[in-house]
Design a protein around this motif. Structure first.
Motif, PDB file in Angstrom:
ATOM      1  N   VAL D 212       0.864  -1.178   0.000  1.00 51.16           N
ATOM      2  CA  VAL D 212       0.000   0.000   0.000  1.00 51.16           C
ATOM      3  C   VAL D 212       0.900   1.227   0.000  1.00 51.16           C
ATOM      4  N   VAL D 213       0.652   2.113  -0.947  1.00 54.72           N
ATOM      5  CA  VAL D 213       1.441   3.341  -1.043  1.00 54.72           C
ATOM      6  C   VAL D 213       0.585   4.508  -0.577  1.00 54.72           C
ATOM      7  N   LEU D 214       1.157   5.318   0.280  1.00 57.20           N
ATOM      8  CA  LEU D 214       0.436   6.475   0.824  1.00 57.20           C
ATOM      9  C   LEU D 214       1.125   7.765   0.396  1.00 57.20           C
ATOM     10  N   ARG D 215       0.309   8.758   0.152  1.00 56.25           N
ATOM     11  CA  ARG D 215       0.843  10.111   0.027  1.00 56.25           C
ATOM     12  C   ARG D 215       0.242  10.900   1.188  1.00 56.25           C
ATOM     13  N   PHE D 216       1.094  11.505   1.965  1.00 57.49           N
ATOM     14  CA  PHE D 216       0.620  12.247   3.136  1.00 57.49           C
ATOM     15  C   PHE D 216       0.327  13.696   2.757  1.00 57.49           C
ATOM     16  N   GLU D 217      -0.481  14.313   3.576  1.00 59.62           N
ATOM     17  CA  GLU D 217      -0.815  15.727   3.397  1.00 59.62           C
ATOM     18  C   GLU D 217       0.429  16.590   3.286  1.00 59.62           C
ATOM     19  N   SER D 218       1.465  16.202   3.999  1.00 58.38           N
ATOM     20  CA  SER D 218       2.706  16.984   4.015  1.00 58.38           C
ATOM     21  C   SER D 218       3.501  16.836   2.734  1.00 58.38           C
ATOM     22  N   GLY D 219       3.099  15.893   1.892  1.00 58.87           N
ATOM     23  CA  GLY D 219       3.884  15.594   0.701  1.00 58.87           C
ATOM     24  C   GLY D 219       4.756  14.353   0.873  1.00 58.87           C
ATOM     25  N   ALA D 220       4.883  13.882   2.105  1.00 58.32           N
ATOM     26  CA  ALA D 220       5.687  12.681   2.348  1.00 58.32           C
ATOM     27  C   ALA D 220       5.060  11.473   1.660  1.00 58.32           C
ATOM     28  N   LEU D 221       5.895  10.476   1.360  1.00 58.37           N
ATOM     29  CA  LEU D 221       5.430   9.209   0.813  1.00 58.37           C
ATOM     30  C   LEU D 221       5.510   8.121   1.873  1.00 58.37           C
ATOM     31  N   GLY D 222       4.648   7.124   1.722  1.00 59.50           N
ATOM     32  CA  GLY D 222       4.719   5.986   2.632  1.00 59.50           C
ATOM     33  C   GLY D 222       4.485   4.697   1.893  1.00 59.50           C
ATOM     34  N   VAL D 223       5.087   3.622   2.371  1.00 59.26           N
ATOM     35  CA  VAL D 223       4.793   2.318   1.788  1.00 59.26           C
ATOM     36  C   VAL D 223       4.657   1.287   2.904  1.00 59.26           C
ATOM     37  N   ILE D 224       3.599   0.540   2.796  1.00 63.00           N
ATOM     38  CA  ILE D 224       3.300  -0.532   3.750  1.00 63.00           C
ATOM     39  C   ILE D 224       3.446  -1.853   3.004  1.00 63.00           C
ATOM     40  N   ASP D 225       4.191  -2.803   3.566  1.00 59.58           N
ATOM     41  CA  ASP D 225       4.089  -4.141   3.002  1.00 59.58           C
ATOM     42  C   ASP D 225       3.523  -5.079   4.046  1.00 59.58           C
ATOM     43  N   ASN D 226       2.582  -5.880   3.597  1.00 61.16           N
ATOM     44  CA  ASN D 226       1.904  -6.824   4.496  1.00 61.16           C
ATOM     45  C   ASN D 226       1.910  -8.198   3.868  1.00 61.16           C
ATOM     46  N   SER D 227       2.031  -9.196   4.724  1.00 61.87           N
ATOM     47  CA  SER D 227       1.895 -10.562   4.219  1.00 61.87           C
ATOM     48  C   SER D 227       1.287 -11.440   5.306  1.00 61.87           C
ATOM     49  N   ARG D 228       0.492 -12.350   4.876  1.00 63.66           N
ATOM     50  CA  ARG D 228      -0.042 -13.341   5.811  1.00 63.66           C
ATOM     51  C   ARG D 228       0.854 -14.573   5.856  1.00 63.66           C
ATOM     52  N   ALA D 229       1.932 -14.566   5.100  1.00 58.96           N
ATOM     53  CA  ALA D 229       2.709 -15.803   4.939  1.00 58.96           C
ATOM     54  C   ALA D 229       4.186 -15.500   4.809  1.00 58.96           C
ATOM     55  N   ALA D 230       4.738 -14.794   5.802  1.00 62.25           N
ATOM     56  CA  ALA D 230       6.161 -14.456   5.715  1.00 62.25           C
ATOM     57  C   ALA D 230       7.024 -15.703   5.845  1.00 62.25           C
ATOM     58  N   GLY D 231       6.475 -16.738   6.413  1.00 65.22           N
ATOM     59  CA  GLY D 231       7.209 -17.991   6.469  1.00 65.22           C
ATOM     60  C   GLY D 231       8.222 -18.043   7.600  1.00 65.22           C
ATOM     61  N   TYR D 232       9.141 -17.102   7.623  1.00 64.06           N
ATOM     62  CA  TYR D 232      10.226 -17.141   8.617  1.00 64.06           C
ATOM     63  C   TYR D 232       9.773 -16.717   9.998  1.00 64.06           C
ATOM     64  N   GLY D 233       8.662 -15.985  10.094  1.00 61.01           N
ATOM     65  CA  GLY D 233       8.236 -15.531  11.415  1.00 61.01           C
ATOM     66  C   GLY D 233       7.290 -14.350  11.317  1.00 61.01           C
ATOM     67  N   TYR D 234       7.121 -13.690  12.442  1.00 65.31           N
ATOM     68  CA  TYR D 234       6.255 -12.508  12.525  1.00 65.31           C
ATOM     69  C   TYR D 234       7.127 -11.280  12.436  1.00 65.31           C
TER      70      TYR D 234
END
Lengths: 344, 344, 344, 344
Positions: D212-234
């Motif tokens: 998920v890519v976010l653009r903030f009001e301030s102009g900053a950028l954000g990126v979220i990565d999510n997975s239900r299956a990282a395999g190696y751990g939490y």
């Protein structure tokens, strides 16, 4: 299990918080301290009765156990009185500042049959327990090198040190217990010390930094470094090297974030034992409560306290004489008792 | 600077590669080894003349300097002959297996006026140099604890050990040089050893794991741990603790990636000194070439080699007698010379 | 292999040092730069002929190969002339600032049959090579998430940026090549950018920080973050997550020591690509020399440069239009050629 | 504060343990679960009354507050009934699976004046709190890049997912709250997903991995990565980059020791949120109790839950349409309410 806590210095307050808020199997029954103000404040904070008369708590039939966290000089007497009053006893290390008092207390408690656990908290910290379990399960083969550091950030006041039993009995004793637990019994102790960090410590004939070398029964070597003045923070870390693996136990940080600037990446270091051991003190009290409940022997007993005390005094002798001190571990009474030439 | 390399064992080949490919201020002129096959192979690999007669290289007027990486027994003679032939000399540690030969070599070289540098490579590794510079600049205040580990993954063959000069002269000597460099001169040496890892080593009266405790002139304490059998890999790490800061030098990994599975996160550990020190050996040769070019004194001289050798033999004596050995550092000839009771 | 180096800016000097001092299979034959002072200085430093006329080097029969490290605008012409003169060619990325010139150069070089390698240095860094080899060997199963960061500490001068081809072509191109190498071909590119760090960059319509999202042919997702102004240092790190393992490549430090004070433990961070990649640039030149010697295809070819360029321009288009850009990878000529609607 | 806990699934049991054993300002009053066996077992374990009729607890005058940890579908109704019964309410995220129900619940609770706190636990974790405090204090200047990972080791059962509200509402919602908290309000959301790890998830039209890519009001950028299956751990880690500093929050390990063998150094990785967050859940309950006691507003309110829900549904829309979704944050009612075209 209802526990009366005697002594409300720094360790006492750690135990109070854990008994009041974090231990499921034990609860704080009452608090005592010779200082009425401290006792009253703790009573209010933890919502329990308070007293300056610790003896009153020993007579209280609703109290199942007593936790002793007073200055060391008062330990032995309280331990014995509590045991004779039928209370299970948890006591901070060391039991006493001299060997005869330690032996008398251990024997007196043994005669009563109550549970008696000593506050060597690493024996209950999840990191140390997990690593030691793997060593004992044989996963690294026979250990042949043991190395451990215990360091405080800043020295305590000289007045405290004067009544502490000296560097080895007050500080190294923790690492000596760890050495016995992780690797086994010891047959020789050598010690080297200096008082460079704080000249006032040297003036009272004490040390601020020391190295203790151990030779284990198995032939393994060990080295302990201790300092009262690490400066950068509190350190408690260990390495054990064996034929097929080596383990390193370390938890340098209190908070888990890094702050990056052009000067580099910085993370905060633990400043004291409370930051280093967020769980061990609660866990040792839980373990004590379970032993009482189940009638099992604590992981660390009065005889363990005596063994660590004897090794500490052997280190002290080694330091004073400049020679390695051979020590003789003898299995008895379900534990190990150490003897050496020049033992008090 | 054209360098003739004598000795094509493991260290010799490291130097050959660096002289041939990585040093801008020095080049490989020729190689020699008693083993014709090895000499020929290296000659072909590095495209330089080869010989089994190292003497021929000493007479070669196109050779500016000689690097000696033979077995230790041959060092001293080659060093002296090279210096007398007017060649600058780089020599692996130790100069000799006994003190008189070491002293004779140091004095003979000094009489010729050529540059003479010893292969204590940490003195040239960027990590160690940067950290030590900060210590010497006073950024940590007076050091009061020095701790260092040098460990090999697996022991060398027993035949090698038999001619190595023993554990302290062969292995600890590196850490003793580091101790002097980082913290200063030493006034007492104690040593403890075991041969648990490899019984064959014990059978020839040698050690596989040892602890050496140092007391520095300043009052600081030091501890060195060494092992020929760390099992997990090669370790060379150090900590120096001072009043206002502590430094830790460590570079555990060769490759910089982690592999994460449900069993945990794993990173590969250095397996030998070549993985641990990707730059130090090239840099020490560069530094040697710069000293020759500029007529300056190397960072680590024959007298430094003698000092580390003397401390190593003091450690050996301490280990054999079970007693700490007081040593006396005396400033002379632009260096420090150690003496102690029982010195060979 | 004798290499003539054209262009003595920062990357040019990195290559000069490696060719002169660290590559065993290649040597620096001559240097050229339009700036006579720089050319003369480098000639003196590396002890090779220098010129301001790069054409002269292309005619020199003793030159086997040419390394092109000029400003991008001059790349394509030099590459083609060098190839037509029968010289093997190493060229910094990108080949050109527009697609037709890139295609023409790739085709012209292909027609000559010389070796042509592009300066995507990660393809030759030992950490990345080792990790990627494990991915390609199937040790993590099918990758499904790719994440990478490339960040400079401080922006270059605005004048440089104006001729750089823009953020994606100048900077992201490295990560796009890495994505293709590690995970495979791409079918969709989206991009988001901002110019918060340095307003002057925004004024010329360029970005200082961007996110690029990739969808791979396999269905895997990827995200690249790039910044010209990370502030704290230079970053180049990657993570690839697969069914049975995840790998993280990171080498944050240049020097391997920590400095501990009451403010915490601090380690220095890489400040630029030279600190981050002590070995990759020498290794890519070695690899180039080996390809020339053995007549094998370089690990990263002109078609790879074109593919990364096309993905970079797709990112640029995605950013300008605010929409994800589907791209079509087509296998041909022993490589992959990308096309997409709106391609220049 | 006496808390009745409704719902004894995994999160419910975490809250039960904390209320029973670790929170000083709150205590567990009773437990309810539709499953009589689970309710009875928890009642026995924690020594409190149990029931299958959660309504009964809402009528209990000795109950001060209710903690709702049922499946999401039951949240909103319980929250509203509890608030109307005058109980303070703690509720796990999300409040409901659709917007109208969420809004109705938030408004209904607001009308009663009770305290209402949402279970976004990072807001109470000491690491995140400390780092965020430094950001808010301006220590890094204006943030311009936000990056965060939230990953489970293994996917939950497909039946759970079918009722979870979908990937973004169930999982990403945590990171969306974190983004708002650390960096500020958002003006654009884009989303990319895949179901490579577990085909069964794809079959029900859901995702297992997303960006998920976010653009903030301030102009900053954000990126979220999510997975239900990282395999190696939490995994739950974050980075925020600003003009003058960057912060990285990470706590990969549960136990703090390394096990070294010839295969490398291995440390165990967190396997789930309980290992990753040993303190946050107790601390959020403590914070809730303090708000009730002091009459202050919780750090994370019903409006915050609505904002994160709205951003999660915007992400869902962005993913379904393949286009970035502009969102409009509007300050009102002491919070921020988001609107966007296509909002349910």
């Amino acid at each position: 299990m209802r526990v009366a806590l005697i002594g409300l210095g720094r360790m006492g307050r750690v135990h109070a918080r854990n008994l009041a808020g974090r231990c499921r199997s034990a609860e704080l029954a009452a608090v005592a301290d010779a200082d009425a103000g401290m006792a009253e404040a703790a009573g209010a904070e933890f919502d329990v009765p308070w007293t300056t008369d610790s003896g009153a708590l020993l007579d209280d039939p609703t109290v199942d156990a007593v936790a002793v966290a007073t200055p060391t000089a008062a330990h032995a007497d309280l331990v014995v009185r509590a045991a004779r009053a039928g209370k299970h006893v948890f006591c901070e290390k060391p039991i006493a500042l001299d060997r005869p008092a330690t032996v008398r207390a251990v024997e007196a408690v043994a005669a009563t049959g109550v549970r008696f656990q000593i506050g060597f908290h690493r024996r209950h910290d999840p990191d140390w327990v997990a690593a030691t379990r793997r060593i004992h399960a044989g996963e690294m083969g026979e250990p042949y090198l043991f190395r451990t550091s215990l360091r405080d950030m800043k020295p305590p006041p000289v007045e405290f040190l004067a009544g502490s039993g000296g560097f080895f009995v007050d500080m190294t004793i923790h690492d000596l217990d760890t050495a016995r637990w992780m690797v086994g019994e010891v047959v020789e102790v050598a010690a080297y010390g200096t008082a460079l960090a704080d000249p006032a410590i040297g003036e009272i004939g004490d040390l601020d930094t020391a190295l203790v070398v151990l030779r284990f029964e198995s032939g393994a070597l060990g080295v302990i470094d201790n300092s009262r003045a690490a400066g950068y923070g509190y350190e408690c870390s260990t390495e054990v090297m064996g034929r097929s693996a080596t383990v390193r136990i370390d938890r340098p940080q209190h908070r888990h974030y890094q702050w990056l600037t052009p000067d580099g990446a910085t993370y905060g270091i633990n400043r004291d034992f409370e930051e280093r051991y967020p769980l061990a003190y609660a866990e040792e009290m839980e373990a004590f409560a379970r032993c009482v409940r189940d009638g099992t022997e604590p992981a660390v007993t009065g005889l363990d306290a005596l063994a660590a005390f004897d090794l500490a005094t052997a280190a002290d002798l080694a330091w004073r004489t400049g020679r390695a001190v051979p020590v003789v571990p003898e299995r008895r009474d379900g534990g190990v008792v150490y003897s050496f030439a020049g033992q008090a």
